[in-house]
Design an enzyme around this catalytic site. Sequence first.
Site, short mmCIF file in Angstrom:
data_model
loop_
_atom_site.label_atom_id
_atom_site.label_comp_id
_atom_site.label_asym_id
_atom_site.label_seq_id
_atom_site.Cartn_x
_atom_site.Cartn_y
_atom_site.Cartn_z
N LYS A 1 44.56 76.25 41.50
CA LYS A 1 44.65 77.82 41.26
C LYS A 1 45.65 78.05 40.16
CE LYS A 1 43.20 79.63 45.44
NZ LYS A 1 43.30 80.22 46.81
N ARG B 1 42.50 73.14 52.08
CA ARG B 1 41.34 73.38 51.22
C ARG B 1 41.29 73.13 49.62
NH1 ARG B 1 38.71 77.45 48.33
NH2 ARG B 1 36.67 77.86 48.70
C1 8Y7 Z 1 40.81 80.47 49.37
C2 8Y7 Z 1 39.61 80.47 50.08
C3 8Y7 Z 1 39.36 80.59 48.05
C4 8Y7 Z 1 41.86 80.11 50.35
C5 8Y7 Z 1 40.73 80.25 52.04
C6 8Y7 Z 1 39.50 79.30 44.77
C7 8Y7 Z 1 37.12 80.91 49.40
C8 8Y7 Z 1 39.19 80.51 45.21
N1 8Y7 Z 1 40.41 80.49 48.12
N2 8Y7 Z 1 39.45 80.48 51.71
N3 8Y7 Z 1 38.55 80.73 49.17
N4 8Y7 Z 1 41.65 80.03 51.59
N5 8Y7 Z 1 40.54 80.31 53.61
O1 8Y7 Z 1 40.23 78.79 43.87
O2 8Y7 Z 1 43.12 79.96 49.42
O3 8Y7 Z 1 39.11 78.32 45.75
S1 8Y7 Z 1 38.13 80.75 46.56
#
Ligand code: 8Y7
Length: 287
Positions: A228, A262
């Site tokens: 990020k 994640r």
């Molecule tokens: C997150 C996410 C994304 C996060 C959860 C990326 C779908 C942007 N970020 N889901 N999703 N937490 N739970 O950079 O921080 O992956 S999308």
Amino acid sequence: MHNSAPTSLQCGRHRLDLSFPRVMGILNVTPDSFSDGGRHVALDDALQRAEQMLAEGAAIIDVGGESTRPGADPVSAQQEIDRVVPVVEALVRELDALVSVDTSTPEVMRESALAGAGMLNDVRNLRREGALRAAATSGLPVCVMHMLGEPGDMQEAPHYDVPVEEAVAEFLEQRLAACEAAGLRRERLILDPGFGFAKTVEHNLRLLNRMERLQRLGLPLLVGMSRKSMIGKVLERPVEERLSGGLALSALAVERGARILRVHDVGPHVDAVNMTWAVLEEGCEND
Ligand code: 8Y7
């Protein structure tokens, strides 16, 4: 700080052990996802990528068919179903994987649950019309993330009247109450501070440093910081050079109570998290 969150979750047919931190691998099935370049759209590619992430130690595969990148084209529920559901079915059938579905759309939640998904992950924290009900009837655990506004406008001067960790904790408490009122039991919920969603770099750094505030809510914490822009901004690195920064953040997140991370780069994060955990748990059997 003592972590009172549940140490396991029933995710459809899978039981997810959360007595130690687990890694969730990201599988984008959007044609325009910013860090995968849409290379994983084809079913075979998706299967291969998931198989590799599982071999590297991922406990969960998070499948997403709607880009949350600001300015991304909106997709219809049917388009999202067409992208996501065949992948969920294949991952369950071929790999017996625990699949999470990253969606805000009630129809996608319903179809994914029928296809064998084990978890729902909604960056809009079940605010879309019908999402609370769809999530409740799915019977699956749900990750509820903090975000204000919509992905398209959330980064327009994010501002909080109270310290950011307080604002996030209070928001999540309110969403918890809404979930419980809709019949989603507390035991089925996972909380996420939503790094990078409606937050400045300073907000993100402070929120990670003070994540103990969220631990007090007594539910498992999931964090997503992989690649990020908070890493990009601090280290001045483009997206393909953010792994080392991300590993440092994951180690800290585990120390601050995160139980699901994640990430894009599963193998390196599994090692970082397991190493961190070995130190934190040192001597615990004698305590
Ligand atoms: C997150 C996410 C994304 C996060 C959860 C990326 C779908 C942007 N970020 N889901 N999703 N937490 N739970 O950079 O921080 O992956 S999308």
